[in-house]
Design an enzyme around this catalytic site. Sequence first.
Site, PDB file in Angstrom:
ATOM      1  N   ASP A 106       0.840  -1.190   0.000  1.00 34.31           N
ATOM      2  CA  ASP A 106       0.000   0.000   0.000  1.00 34.31           C
ATOM      3  C   ASP A 106       0.878   1.245   0.000  1.00 34.31           C
ATOM      4  O   ASP A 106       2.081   1.171   0.286  1.00 34.31           O
ATOM      5  CB  ASP A 106      -0.906   0.010   1.231  1.00 34.31           C
ATOM      6  CG  ASP A 106      -2.119   0.933   1.083  1.00 34.31           C
ATOM      7  OD1 ASP A 106      -2.347   1.426  -0.038  1.00 34.31           O
ATOM      8  OD2 ASP A 106      -2.815   1.167   2.070  1.00 34.31           O
ATOM      9  N   GLY A 107       0.276   2.382  -0.326  1.00 35.63           N
ATOM     10  CA  GLY A 107       0.965   3.661  -0.276  1.00 35.63           C
ATOM     11  C   GLY A 107       0.076   4.697   0.361  1.00 35.63           C
ATOM     12  O   GLY A 107      -1.151   4.558   0.387  1.00 35.63           O
ATOM     13  N   GLU A 153       2.267   4.001  -3.995  1.00 38.84           N
ATOM     14  CA  GLU A 153       1.633   2.722  -4.323  1.00 38.84           C
ATOM     15  C   GLU A 153       2.567   1.889  -5.210  1.00 38.84           C
ATOM     16  O   GLU A 153       2.721   0.670  -5.010  1.00 38.84           O
ATOM     17  CB  GLU A 153       0.308   2.953  -5.049  1.00 38.84           C
ATOM     18  CG  GLU A 153      -0.768   3.642  -4.227  1.00 38.84           C
ATOM     19  CD  GLU A 153      -1.519   2.702  -3.297  1.00 38.84           C
ATOM     20  OE1 GLU A 153      -1.101   1.538  -3.142  1.00 38.84           O
ATOM     21  OE2 GLU A 153      -2.525   3.155  -2.720  1.00 38.84           O
ATOM     22  N   ASP A 191      -5.050  -2.279  -2.882  1.00 41.91           N
ATOM     23  CA  ASP A 191      -6.290  -1.535  -3.125  1.00 41.91           C
ATOM     24  C   ASP A 191      -6.102  -0.473  -4.204  1.00 41.91           C
ATOM     25  O   ASP A 191      -6.977   0.358  -4.428  1.00 41.91           O
ATOM     26  CB  ASP A 191      -6.818  -0.900  -1.836  1.00 41.91           C
ATOM     27  CG  ASP A 191      -5.819   0.057  -1.187  1.00 41.91           C
ATOM     28  OD1 ASP A 191      -4.864   0.494  -1.863  1.00 41.91           O
ATOM     29  OD2 ASP A 191      -5.997   0.371   0.008  1.00 41.91           O
ATOM     30  N   HIS A 249      -9.867  -0.359   3.559  1.00 39.95           N
ATOM     31  CA  HIS A 249     -10.608   0.094   4.746  1.00 39.95           C
ATOM     32  C   HIS A 249     -11.925  -0.657   4.964  1.00 39.95           C
ATOM     33  O   HIS A 249     -12.927  -0.062   5.359  1.00 39.95           O
ATOM     34  CB  HIS A 249     -10.862   1.603   4.659  1.00 39.95           C
ATOM     35  CG  HIS A 249      -9.623   2.400   4.400  1.00 39.95           C
ATOM     36  ND1 HIS A 249      -8.561   2.456   5.294  1.00 39.95           N
ATOM     37  CD2 HIS A 249      -9.239   3.139   3.321  1.00 39.95           C
ATOM     38  CE1 HIS A 249      -7.607   3.219   4.794  1.00 39.95           C
ATOM     39  NE2 HIS A 249      -7.986   3.634   3.596  1.00 39.95           N
ATOM     40  N   ASP A 279      -1.469  -0.503   5.239  1.00 41.39           N
ATOM     41  CA  ASP A 279      -1.920   0.889   5.286  1.00 41.39           C
ATOM     42  C   ASP A 279      -1.353   1.577   6.520  1.00 41.39           C
ATOM     43  O   ASP A 279      -0.882   2.723   6.433  1.00 41.39           O
ATOM     44  CB  ASP A 279      -3.449   0.945   5.309  1.00 41.39           C
ATOM     45  CG  ASP A 279      -3.971   2.365   5.473  1.00 41.39           C
ATOM     46  OD1 ASP A 279      -3.879   3.148   4.514  1.00 41.39           O
ATOM     47  OD2 ASP A 279      -4.457   2.699   6.569  1.00 41.39           O
TER      48      ASP A 279
END
Length: 245
Positions: free
Chosen positions: A13-14, A52, A78, A132, A142
């Site tokens: 994730d970023g 990302e 995501d 989320h 995250d």
Amino acid sequence: MISLFNQIVIFCDGACSGNPGPGGWGGVVAWPDGHIQELGGGSRSTTNNQMELVGAIESLRLAFSRAENGQEVLLCTDSTYVIRGITQWIWGWQKRGWTTAEGKDVLNKDLWIELQSEVRGRKIQWRYVRGHIGVPGNERVDAIAVEYSKGRRPALYEGPLLQYGVPIHDLPPEEALPEMKPKPEKRAVYSYLSLLGSVPMRHKTWPECERRVKGQPGAKFKKAHSAEEETEILRSWGVDPGALK
């Protein structure tokens, strides 16, 4: 379908504050032999998309550093930007000399080239995981990315799966990528307005408007998309629309 426990499982994730602004990335790699390693990093000035991409690149790089021949990878993210870019868009970019369909330079070209280098010749399943919604692996990466974006260095785990506090193999059912939102149509410009002192003026092109206001203290300028919008802008400047030249 191959069992998750016969694949290398990656979450990445970023995150970015300000976009552009300070950012961070995070990853978790789970090898089939039960070894887990978290990783992450940050940058003072970056974008969310860059983070990302870096998260995917660095996670894949680590995964392949101790992968056995022929081992497949399940990469969960995501980021629709990463998935669409590496599985769909990149072929057209390359054919056009790294330009978009609109003829603009592809953003983050250097990172896309790095990512392509990492995946070339590898068996990778790209899995979209909605962010989320409580997916343990996604929530963990995250959190790592956000910590780095804030300039902090979180404790990163490396060790056996049995002692890892995150149920990394708990995945939601597969789902398709969300449909892309259509790009908003560009509205035609009706005019460019400038205000110098108390004198308003209408211009047909931006260069004309720019020449009048550039370097002029207190000058105002704005584009209008209709005669009605012209009137609204002038009134917001405290100018009588009838004084427009």
